[in-house]
Design a protein around this motif. Structure first.
Motif, PDB file in Angstrom:
ATOM      1  N   GLN A  64       0.843  -1.192   0.000  1.00  0.00           N
ATOM      2  CA  GLN A  64       0.000   0.000   0.000  1.00  0.00           C
ATOM      3  C   GLN A  64       0.880   1.244   0.000  1.00  0.00           C
ATOM      4  OE1 GLN A  64      -3.652  -0.507   2.574  1.00  0.00           O
ATOM      5  NE2 GLN A  64      -2.518  -2.280   3.303  1.00  0.00           N
ATOM      6  N   GLY A  65       0.255   2.405  -0.050  1.00  0.00           N
ATOM      7  CA  GLY A  65       1.013   3.651   0.006  1.00  0.00           C
ATOM      8  C   GLY A  65       1.309   4.257  -1.345  1.00  0.00           C
ATOM      9  N   GLY A  66       0.923   3.590  -2.428  1.00  0.00           N
ATOM     10  CA  GLY A  66       1.163   4.135  -3.757  1.00  0.00           C
ATOM     11  C   GLY A  66       2.623   4.073  -4.151  1.00  0.00           C
ATOM     12  N   ALA A  67       2.882   4.325  -5.422  1.00  0.00           N
ATOM     13  CA  ALA A  67       4.261   4.326  -5.905  1.00  0.00           C
ATOM     14  C   ALA A  67       5.095   5.393  -5.199  1.00  0.00           C
ATOM     15  CB  ALA A  67       4.287   4.544  -7.419  1.00  0.00           C
ATOM     16  N   SER A  68       4.459   6.471  -4.754  1.00  0.00           N
ATOM     17  CA  SER A  68       5.200   7.546  -4.081  1.00  0.00           C
ATOM     18  C   SER A  68       5.868   7.064  -2.802  1.00  0.00           C
ATOM     19  CB  SER A  68       4.264   8.720  -3.777  1.00  0.00           C
ATOM     20  OG  SER A  68       3.806   9.324  -4.964  1.00  0.00           O
ATOM     21  N   SER A  69       5.292   6.065  -2.139  1.00  0.00           N
ATOM     22  CA  SER A  69       5.941   5.518  -0.943  1.00  0.00           C
ATOM     23  C   SER A  69       7.234   4.797  -1.290  1.00  0.00           C
ATOM     24  CB  SER A  69       4.998   4.562  -0.212  1.00  0.00           C
ATOM     25  OG  SER A  69       3.934   5.267   0.387  1.00  0.00           O
ATOM     26  N   GLN A  70       7.332   4.302  -2.517  1.00  0.00           N
ATOM     27  CA  GLN A  70       8.562   3.635  -2.939  1.00  0.00           C
ATOM     28  C   GLN A  70       9.702   4.621  -3.135  1.00  0.00           C
ATOM     29  OE1 GLN A  70       8.774   0.271  -2.848  1.00  0.00           O
ATOM     30  NE2 GLN A  70       6.719   0.575  -2.010  1.00  0.00           N
ATOM     31  N   PHE A  71       9.377   5.894  -3.288  1.00  0.00           N
ATOM     32  CA  PHE A  71      10.429   6.893  -3.435  1.00  0.00           C
ATOM     33  C   PHE A  71      11.340   6.899  -2.212  1.00  0.00           C
ATOM     34  CE2 PHE A  71       7.435   9.766  -6.160  1.00  0.00           C
ATOM     35  CZ  PHE A  71       7.437   8.813  -7.157  1.00  0.00           C
ATOM     36  N   PHE A  72      10.759   6.648  -1.018  1.00  0.00           N
ATOM     37  CA  PHE A  72      11.609   6.579   0.174  1.00  0.00           C
ATOM     38  C   PHE A  72      11.900   5.144   0.610  1.00  0.00           C
ATOM     39  CE2 PHE A  72       7.267   7.225   1.892  1.00  0.00           C
ATOM     40  CZ  PHE A  72       7.129   6.136   2.733  1.00  0.00           C
ATOM     41  N   MET A  73      10.999   4.193   0.308  1.00  0.00           N
ATOM     42  CA  MET A  73      11.269   2.815   0.719  1.00  0.00           C
ATOM     43  C   MET A  73      12.482   2.224   0.013  1.00  0.00           C
ATOM     44  SD  MET A  73       7.684   0.767   1.376  1.00  0.00           S
ATOM     45  CE  MET A  73       8.564  -0.747   1.827  1.00  0.00           C
ATOM     46  N   VAL A  74      12.673   2.572  -1.254  1.00  0.00           N
ATOM     47  CA  VAL A  74      13.833   2.043  -1.995  1.00  0.00           C
ATOM     48  C   VAL A  74      15.143   2.452  -1.329  1.00  0.00           C
ATOM     49  CG1 VAL A  74      15.128   2.196  -4.154  1.00  0.00           C
ATOM     50  CG2 VAL A  74      12.681   1.728  -4.213  1.00  0.00           C
ATOM     51  N   PRO A  75      15.420   3.759  -1.168  1.00  0.00           N
ATOM     52  CA  PRO A  75      16.696   4.112  -0.526  1.00  0.00           C
ATOM     53  C   PRO A  75      16.744   3.736   0.947  1.00  0.00           C
ATOM     54  CG  PRO A  75      15.342   6.067  -0.854  1.00  0.00           C
ATOM     55  CD  PRO A  75      14.672   4.962  -1.601  1.00  0.00           C
ATOM     56  N   MET A  76      15.611   3.751   1.633  1.00  0.00           N
ATOM     57  CA  MET A  76      15.583   3.377   3.048  1.00  0.00           C
ATOM     58  C   MET A  76      16.047   1.940   3.246  1.00  0.00           C
ATOM     59  SD  MET A  76      12.269   3.450   5.602  1.00  0.00           S
ATOM     60  CE  MET A  76      12.150   5.220   5.691  1.00  0.00           C
ATOM     61  N   ASN A  77      15.678   1.068   2.308  1.00  0.00           N
ATOM     62  CA  ASN A  77      16.028  -0.350   2.401  1.00  0.00           C
ATOM     63  C   ASN A  77      17.359  -0.687   1.752  1.00  0.00           C
ATOM     64  OD1 ASN A  77      13.654  -2.455   3.326  1.00  0.00           O
ATOM     65  ND2 ASN A  77      12.829  -0.481   2.677  1.00  0.00           N
ATOM     66  N   LEU A  78      17.760   0.065   0.731  1.00  0.00           N
ATOM     67  CA  LEU A  78      18.911  -0.341  -0.069  1.00  0.00           C
ATOM     68  C   LEU A  78      20.154   0.514   0.121  1.00  0.00           C
ATOM     69  CD1 LEU A  78      17.174  -1.309  -3.438  1.00  0.00           C
ATOM     70  CD2 LEU A  78      17.602  -2.705  -1.400  1.00  0.00           C
ATOM     71  N   LEU A  79      20.020   1.637   0.822  1.00  0.00           N
ATOM     72  CA  LEU A  79      21.189   2.464   1.128  1.00  0.00           C
ATOM     73  C   LEU A  79      21.418   2.457   2.631  1.00  0.00           C
ATOM     74  CD1 LEU A  79      20.728   5.632  -1.134  1.00  0.00           C
ATOM     75  CD2 LEU A  79      22.194   3.651  -1.539  1.00  0.00           C
ATOM     76  N   ALA A  80      22.653   2.498   3.029  1.00  0.00           N
ATOM     77  CA  ALA A  80      22.978   2.543   4.451  1.00  0.00           C
ATOM     78  C   ALA A  80      24.243   3.360   4.652  1.00  0.00           C
ATOM     79  CB  ALA A  80      23.157   1.141   5.015  1.00  0.00           C
ATOM     80  N   GLY A  81      24.266   4.132   5.727  1.00  0.00           N
ATOM     81  CA  GLY A  81      25.457   4.907   6.048  1.00  0.00           C
ATOM     82  C   GLY A  81      25.790   5.932   4.992  1.00  0.00           C
ATOM     83  N   ASP A  82      27.007   5.840   4.469  1.00  0.00           N
ATOM     84  CA  ASP A  82      27.474   6.796   3.458  1.00  0.00           C
ATOM     85  C   ASP A  82      27.289   6.265   2.044  1.00  0.00           C
ATOM     86  OD1 ASP A  82      28.290   8.584   5.435  1.00  0.00           O
ATOM     87  OD2 ASP A  82      30.227   7.594   5.643  1.00  0.00           O
ATOM     88  N   ALA A  83      26.415   5.310   1.846  1.00  0.00           N
ATOM     89  CA  ALA A  83      26.227   4.713   0.523  1.00  0.00           C
ATOM     90  C   ALA A  83      25.711   5.744  -0.469  1.00  0.00           C
ATOM     91  CB  ALA A  83      25.263   3.538   0.615  1.00  0.00           C
TER      92      ALA A  83
END
Length: 361
Positions: A74-93
């Motif tokens: 849920q949350g629409g595609a717009s929620s993926q705008f933050f879920m993608v980097p939130m899940n796939l980037l960490a620290g200084d990535a």
């Protein structure tokens, strides 16, 4: 169904009539169970069968490898705008983004909260008239992924081919998923809001490579972790049941039409008719450069803003709705997603010819 208009809106888009007719029955009494699809427990065997079949159809039509998980979020595609980097980037990535329009701009803004974002290309100066060629940008060696929007609804542009990059590709395919064959294995993650080619608003499809599920930092909230939903089969909480059901009905229709290759041929024919008319006339001007044109959203202008307003009003009176262009571009826009009929495009082309003859610049 009778007296249906031709829906050129950018979204929600046209759905197959057969899917709508089936939903109209099932919303009241699903398979004579005595209750409607929206009343059914998401834990019931009936709904679990619907969800399983919907996923199986999507896997079949997209040729999704077994090493990928399919999520209904849920949350629409717009929620993926933050879920993608939130899940796939960490620290200084770091991640690399291609800015080809409004939706990539929004995604870049969100991603910058979670890592270093390199915008390797931006079409803003040209009002997003083109898709970049591979030699138009560079990707840093330490970049975790390359993010792009496959089709831009507002500006009428589309990647004809995807970058051949050594970096993991992440793609927002909200407006052209299942409109043409793609190689899913070339991507780490694909996401798409349903309301263009898949079904009603309310569910977002995420196709994610399984090894990426463990990338999320410990700080990511439970509900925003892809792994949470993968482990629970998209049933961690109550999913958007009705939207998932309709997606399943649309996928049944798509399969009956011959699958994605047949849909691609149909979409090519619809777009060809419209662009052929635009290119043969000085009256209409396409927004996108020819080699960047979308097969889903055809954006064009008339000689004056007054003529554009008259064009939209007269088209609406003739049963062709949603042709007003986005304020970023102005003019007109014809969205011709998978379920939009060829007859509707033919009717629009005839109207455009008539209008140009009756309303000289």
């Amino acid at each position: 169904m009778t007296d249906r208009v031709f829906n050129f809106n950018a979204g929600p888009g046209t759905l197959p009539e057969v899917a709508l007719a089936q939903a109209a029955k099932d919303i009241v009494n699903y398979q004579n169970k005595g209750l409607g699809i929206m009343e059914m427990s998401h834990r019931s065997k009936e709904f679990m069968a619907i969800a399983d079949q919907t996923e199986a159809l999507l896997r079949e039509l997209m040729a999704i490898p077994d090493s990928y998980r399919v999520l209904f979020l849920q949350g629409g595609a717009s929620s993926q705008f933050f879920m993608v980097p939130m899940n796939l980037l960490a620290g200084d990535a770091k991640a690399t983004y291609l800015d080809t329009g409004t939706w990539s701009t929004k995604a870049i803004k969100e991603a910058r909260q979670f890592g270093t974002i390199d915008v390797a290309y931006s079409g803003k100066a040209e009002n997003y008239r083109r898709i970049p060629q591979p030699d138009a940008y560079q990707i840093d060696d330490d970049s975790s992924y390359l993010y792009l929007v496959s089709n831009n609804t507002i500006f009428g542009t589309q990647f004809a081919a995807f970058p051949n990059s050594s970096k993991m590709l992440i793609a927002d395919m909200s407006s052209d998923i299942l409109s043409r064959p793609i190689e899913v294995g070339s991507f780490g993650l694909i996401f798409a809001g349903a309301q263009k080619n898949l079904g009603p608003a309310g569910v977002t499809i995420v196709v994610i490579r399984e090894d990426l599920l463990d990338r999320a930092p410990d700080s990511v909230p439970t509900m925003l972790r892809y792994k949470t939903h993968a482990e629970k089969g998209s049933m961690f909480n109550t999913p958007p049941c009705f939207a998932i059901y309709v997606v399943g009905e649309v996928l049944k229709w798509l399969k009956a039409q011959g699958g994605v290759p047949a849909m691609a041929e149909r979409n090519e024919e619809k777009a060809r008719l419209l662009y052929q008319l635009i290119d043969s006339s000085d009256y209409y001007r396409g927004h996108a450069e020819p080699d960047s044109r979308s097969r889903m959203n055809v954006a064009f202008n008339l000689p004056t803003a007054d003529l554009e307003s008259k064009f939209v009003a007269e088209a609406t009176a003739q049963g062709m709705i949603g042709l007003k262009g986005h304020r970023s571009v102005g003019g007109c826009r014809a969205s011709i997603y998978n379920a939009f009929p060829l007859d509707g495009v033919r009717r629009l082309v005839a109207f455009m010819e008539e209008f140009a003859g009756a309303n000289p610049a």
